[in-house]
Design a protein around this motif. Structure first.
Motif, PDB file in Angstrom:
ATOM      1  N   MET A  34      47.503  40.718  39.732  1.00  0.00           N
ATOM      2  CA  MET A  34      47.289  40.441  41.158  1.00  0.00           C
ATOM      3  C   MET A  34      46.012  39.665  41.457  1.00  0.00           C
ATOM      4  N   THR A  35      45.132  39.536  40.470  1.00  0.00           N
ATOM      5  CA  THR A  35      43.832  38.884  40.647  1.00  0.00           C
ATOM      6  C   THR A  35      43.526  38.061  39.400  1.00  0.00           C
ATOM      7  N   THR A  36      42.949  36.881  39.572  1.00  0.00           N
ATOM      8  CA  THR A  36      42.480  36.112  38.425  1.00  0.00           C
ATOM      9  C   THR A  36      41.205  36.749  37.898  1.00  0.00           C
ATOM     10  N   VAL A  37      41.236  37.193  36.650  1.00  0.00           N
ATOM     11  CA  VAL A  37      40.082  37.853  36.046  1.00  0.00           C
ATOM     12  C   VAL A  37      39.205  36.809  35.365  1.00  0.00           C
ATOM     13  N   VAL A  38      37.929  36.858  35.699  1.00  0.00           N
ATOM     14  CA  VAL A  38      36.937  35.915  35.188  1.00  0.00           C
ATOM     15  C   VAL A  38      35.914  36.696  34.375  1.00  0.00           C
ATOM     16  N   ALA A  39      35.504  36.166  33.231  1.00  0.00           N
ATOM     17  CA  ALA A  39      34.503  36.839  32.406  1.00  0.00           C
ATOM     18  C   ALA A  39      33.111  36.446  32.877  1.00  0.00           C
ATOM     19  N   ASP A  40      32.310  37.430  33.224  1.00  0.00           N
ATOM     20  CA  ASP A  40      30.946  37.194  33.695  1.00  0.00           C
ATOM     21  C   ASP A  40      30.005  37.280  32.495  1.00  0.00           C
ATOM     22  N   THR A  41      30.072  36.262  31.639  1.00  0.00           N
ATOM     23  CA  THR A  41      29.277  36.264  30.422  1.00  0.00           C
ATOM     24  C   THR A  41      29.252  34.873  29.817  1.00  0.00           C
ATOM     25  N   GLY A  42      28.179  34.589  29.062  1.00  0.00           N
ATOM     26  CA  GLY A  42      28.125  33.373  28.271  1.00  0.00           C
ATOM     27  C   GLY A  42      28.314  33.668  26.804  1.00  0.00           C
ATOM     28  N   ILE A  80      35.493  47.393  41.613  1.00  0.00           N
ATOM     29  CA  ILE A  80      36.533  46.435  41.215  1.00  0.00           C
ATOM     30  C   ILE A  80      37.898  46.892  41.704  1.00  0.00           C
ATOM     31  N   GLU A  81      38.175  48.170  41.541  1.00  0.00           N
ATOM     32  CA  GLU A  81      39.473  48.696  41.959  1.00  0.00           C
ATOM     33  C   GLU A  81      39.682  48.550  43.461  1.00  0.00           C
ATOM     34  N   MET A  82      38.627  48.720  44.247  1.00  0.00           N
ATOM     35  CA  MET A  82      38.742  48.594  45.698  1.00  0.00           C
ATOM     36  C   MET A  82      38.965  47.151  46.140  1.00  0.00           C
ATOM     37  N   LEU A  83      38.732  46.199  45.236  1.00  0.00           N
ATOM     38  CA  LEU A  83      38.931  44.788  45.563  1.00  0.00           C
ATOM     39  C   LEU A  83      40.102  44.183  44.789  1.00  0.00           C
ATOM     40  N   SER A  84      40.949  45.026  44.233  1.00  0.00           N
ATOM     41  CA  SER A  84      42.125  44.518  43.522  1.00  0.00           C
ATOM     42  C   SER A  84      42.984  43.695  44.477  1.00  0.00           C
ATOM     43  N   GLY A  85      43.408  42.550  44.026  1.00  0.00           N
ATOM     44  CA  GLY A  85      44.147  41.620  44.870  1.00  0.00           C
ATOM     45  C   GLY A  85      43.283  40.502  45.409  1.00  0.00           C
ATOM     46  N   CYS A  86      41.947  40.642  45.305  1.00  0.00           N
ATOM     47  CA  CYS A  86      41.053  39.543  45.683  1.00  0.00           C
ATOM     48  C   CYS A  86      41.415  38.320  44.845  1.00  0.00           C
ATOM     49  N   ASP A  87      41.132  37.124  45.354  1.00  0.00           N
ATOM     50  CA  ASP A  87      41.540  35.901  44.655  1.00  0.00           C
ATOM     51  C   ASP A  87      41.105  35.928  43.193  1.00  0.00           C
ATOM     52  N   ALA A  89      46.375  50.425  42.610  1.00  0.00           N
ATOM     53  CA  ALA A  89      47.018  49.925  43.830  1.00  0.00           C
ATOM     54  C   ALA A  89      46.374  48.622  44.278  1.00  0.00           C
ATOM     55  N   ARG A  90      47.176  47.753  44.868  1.00  0.00           N
ATOM     56  CA  ARG A  90      46.641  46.515  45.424  1.00  0.00           C
ATOM     57  C   ARG A  90      45.959  46.806  46.753  1.00  0.00           C
ATOM     58  N   ARG A  91      44.724  46.334  46.911  1.00  0.00           N
ATOM     59  CA  ARG A  91      43.948  46.600  48.122  1.00  0.00           C
ATOM     60  C   ARG A  91      43.881  45.395  49.064  1.00  0.00           C
ATOM     61  N   LEU A  92      43.865  44.204  48.494  1.00  0.00           N
ATOM     62  CA  LEU A  92      43.759  42.992  49.304  1.00  0.00           C
ATOM     63  C   LEU A  92      44.979  42.115  49.079  1.00  0.00           C
ATOM     64  N   SER A  93      45.485  41.538  50.165  1.00  0.00           N
ATOM     65  CA  SER A  93      46.647  40.665  50.072  1.00  0.00           C
ATOM     66  C   SER A  93      46.611  39.663  51.218  1.00  0.00           C
ATOM     67  N   PRO A  94      46.906  38.396  50.954  1.00  0.00           N
ATOM     68  CA  PRO A  94      46.933  37.421  52.046  1.00  0.00           C
ATOM     69  C   PRO A  94      48.002  37.744  53.083  1.00  0.00           C
ATOM     70  N   ASP A  95      49.044  38.442  52.678  1.00  0.00           N
ATOM     71  CA  ASP A  95      50.127  38.773  53.600  1.00  0.00           C
ATOM     72  C   ASP A  95      49.724  39.842  54.612  1.00  0.00           C
ATOM     73  N   HIS A  96      48.705  40.639  54.276  1.00  0.00           N
ATOM     74  CA  HIS A  96      48.290  41.722  55.163  1.00  0.00           C
ATOM     75  C   HIS A  96      46.857  41.558  55.657  1.00  0.00           C
ATOM     76  N   ALA A  97      46.290  40.381  55.451  1.00  0.00           N
ATOM     77  CA  ALA A  97      44.907  40.149  55.869  1.00  0.00           C
ATOM     78  C   ALA A  97      44.813  40.059  57.389  1.00  0.00           C
ATOM     79  N   HIS A  98      43.810  40.725  57.936  1.00  0.00           N
ATOM     80  CA  HIS A  98      43.555  40.646  59.374  1.00  0.00           C
ATOM     81  C   HIS A  98      42.056  40.681  59.615  1.00  0.00           C
ATOM     82  N   SER A  99      41.588  39.795  60.468  1.00  0.00           N
ATOM     83  CA  SER A  99      40.161  39.737  60.787  1.00  0.00           C
ATOM     84  C   SER A  99      39.966  39.659  62.287  1.00  0.00           C
TER      85      SER A  99
END
Length: 321
Positions: free
Chosen positions: A11-19, A233-240, A260-270
């Protein structure tokens, strides 16, 4: 049940925060991101000695003052490490502009062009590189120009909604809100000993930014960064995208529980109205956020300190060679 890391990757693109090349080889993320602190750690490893030697030799061939040659060497080192990383991942790598240029728009643009040319020199297509720039007013303006020129940017050291709104309005490709550093500030200034993941100030900040971008149809990618624990991280699952340290990648890979997925463009509201900030509005909004003001300044100072330490190591290595 698959691991939480596997579930997150769906659900999210995982990026490695390391060199660290070995860590990237182990985890095989989609993308990777580096900064002066990570490059400093990498340069201290024996495995990077050949790259360090190549960078110094190339810098000496360019000529110029001692400081100019150090800048050449650190830029070349960042690009050669980025080249190695790109040989292991299918996506993009983020490479950071010297943080001492954070308040100089034109110098940031020039350094970005230099980094892109260095990548082209070693056979890397610019489309696989994101230029990391601090989310100052001057940095955002530099990104606005670079994006129009086809150079994609990662706006980093982002701690406030004001910064995020300005980045999106400028057309930045990606923003990196620093979840853990926001939490650090609130722990130090609130008198509290802890925050539950669902009330973590960094998590709430990224959630607000994500929902605002989706609500107003900004294409800017939201990539949560600087995590202190797996709960964030779990609370932001679904972030881009989420950029995660090797230690937390390990933690998630060992957890077989459901995610569980927490963020979704289909359910985003601001409830936030679309902002178009001029310079006074940006500076006032940032000024009103003590946490963001302090952490932005602190982040620039820390990256600069690590950049200077890296230069000192390169100078000592060159003198000993």
């Amino acid at each position: 049940m698959t691991s939480k890391l596997d579930q997150l990757s769906q659900m999210t693109t995982v990026v490695a925060d390391t060199g660290d090349i070995e860590a990237i080889r182990q985890w095989r993320p989609q993308d990777a991101t580096t900064n002066p602190s990570l490059l400093l750690k990498a340069a201290a490893q024996e495995a990077y000695r050949p790259i360090l030697e190549q960078s110094i030799l190339w810098a000496q061939q360019q000529g110029g003052s001692a400081q100019e040659m150090l800048a050449h060497a650190t830029d070349r080192l960042a690009v050669l490490i980025g080249q190695q990383i790109l040989g292991l991942i299918p996506g993009v790598v983020s490479t950071e502009v010297d943080s001492r240029l954070s308040f100089d728009t034109q110098a940031t643009i020039s350094r970005a062009h230099k980094l892109i040319h260095l990548y082209e020199d070693v056979g890397i297509d610019p489309s696989r590189v994101l230029i990391k720039i601090a989310s100052t007013w001057e940095g955002i303006r530099a990104a606005e120009v670079l994006e129009r020129q086809g150079i994609r940017c990662n706006l980093t050291l982002l701690f406030s909604f004001t910064q995020a709104a300005a980045c999106a309005d400028a057309g930045a490709f990606l923003v990196s809100p620093f979840v853990g550093r926001i939490l650090d500030w609130h722990l130090a200034n609130s008198g509290r000993q802890e925050f539950a993941p669902d009330e973590d100030p960094g998590v709430l900040s990224v959630t607000r930014i994500y929902n605002y971008f989706k609500q107003h149809q900004y294409p800017t990618v939201v990539m949560g960064a600087s995590f202190r624990n797996a709960g964030e991280i779990e609370m932001l699952s679904g972030c881009d995208r989420l950029t995660i340290s090797p230690a937390l990648l390990q933690t998630l890979s060992e957890d077989q529980g459901p995610l569980a997925r927490r963020l979704s463009p289909d359910h985003a509201h601001s409830d936030d109205a679309r902002l178009q900030l001029d310079e006074p509005g940006f500076r006032w909004g940032l000024n009103e956020d003590a946490m963001a003001t302090e952490k932005l300044a602190d982040g620039i100072r820390r990256f600069t300190a690590d950049q200077i330490t890296l230069e000192q190591q390169i100078r000592q290595f060159a003198q000993a060679a």
